[in-house]
Design an enzyme around this catalytic site. Structure first.
Site, short mmCIF file in Angstrom:
data_model
loop_
_atom_site.label_atom_id
_atom_site.label_comp_id
_atom_site.label_asym_id
_atom_site.label_seq_id
_atom_site.Cartn_x
_atom_site.Cartn_y
_atom_site.Cartn_z
CG ASP A 169 -2.03 -1.13 1.01
OD1 ASP A 169 -2.13 -1.62 -0.14
OD2 ASP A 169 -2.77 -1.01 2.28
CG HIS A 215 2.64 0.31 3.81
ND1 HIS A 215 2.42 -0.94 5.11
CD2 HIS A 215 1.53 0.69 3.77
CE1 HIS A 215 1.33 -0.53 5.85
NE2 HIS A 215 0.94 0.63 5.21
ZN LIG Z 1 -2.04 3.59 3.60
#
Ligand SMILES: [Zn+2]
Length: 256
Positions: free
Chosen positions: A81, A223
């Site tokens: 993400d 991430h």
């Molecule tokens: Zn996020």
């Protein structure tokens, strides 16, 4: 006269001999032909049986069929993400390519506009691109129109970078307005394992948290925003590949 009769008789007898001879040769040739035909047919039949048997052996020589292989594959999905990130997404893509692994990126529209080439590369290399939001906001705290705008602007940026619209959304904080599913025509994808990689610089900690929880069809949240997260991703991949896992996009996992 008598002599002539005998001559004639002899000649007729000779003719008969010739006819008998010719008939015998004909019958012999016929029998030889039939014999050859039987031998050839028998040989072909035997070869057919041999081929059939060997192909049966191929199917049952201990190698699992394609269907069995698919059933035996343990799938797992890595998702990233908040990207694309100019410092880490490229490094991540290099390592994924080396390992032959496909993942899913849930991108921020504002970052896609800044670094479209990273998203284009990810898409071209077989990774799935999904929507996070335009900026990192809680979509539930926005009006419907504002939430839709966050999605549409991001999808527009993805389209300009890759030539394709995204079909999957993972909203920031997992907070989505489900009543907008139909409006934006997207499938929401959350996660099974959150090792909170953004809150630590220890890749080992992230790896251990994931390995403790992982099972078949797990969706792992990471991430592509730090060195430790990218390193953790590589160690997770190397470890789980050794355990027989195959890494797929969330689409491949969900379409099962
Ligand atoms: Zn996020």
């Amino acid at each position: 006269m008598q002599r002539a009769f005998f001559m004639n008789y002899f000649q007729i007898d000779d003719l008969k001999k010739k006819i008998v001879c010719a008939v015998l040769i004909f019958v012999g040739a016929l029998l030889l032909g039939i014999g050859v035909a039987i031998v050839v047919e028998r040989a072909q039949t035997e070869r057919g049986i041999t081929e059939q048997t060997s192909s049966q052996q191929d199917a049952s020589n201990g190698q699992p069929s394609k269907i069995q292989q698919d059933e035996q594959v343990k799938k797992v999905a890595l998702t990233f993400d908040d990207g694309p990130n100019p410092d880490y997404t490229g490094v991540l893509l290099d390592g994924l390519k080396e390992r032959g692994v496909k993942v899913t990126f849930f991108v921020l529209g504002s970052e896609v506009e800044l670094y479209p080439e990273l998203v284009r590369r990810a898409s071209e290399e077989g990774h799935l691109i999904g929507v996070h939001a335009y900026r990192h906001v809680n979509l539930r705290q926005l009006s419907d129109a504002q939430a839709i705008e966050q999605v549409d602007r991001t999808n527009g940026a993805i389209y300009r970078a890759t030539g394709q619209y995204a079909s999957y959304i993972r909203p920031p904080y997992g907070c989505w307005k489900e009543d907008l599913d139909y409006e934006v025509q997207m499938v929401e994808v959350l996660w099974d394992i959150d090792p909170r990689d953004w809150a630590t610089t220890s890749s080992n900690l992230v790896v251990q948290r994931v390995l403790n929880e992982v099972e078949e069809n797990s969706i792992i949240l990471l991430h592509d925003a730090s060195k430790s997260s990218v390193q953790a991703a590589f160690t997770i991949i190397d470890t789980l590949q050794n355990q027989g896992y195959t890494f797929v996009t969330v689409e491949e996992l969900l379409l099962e």
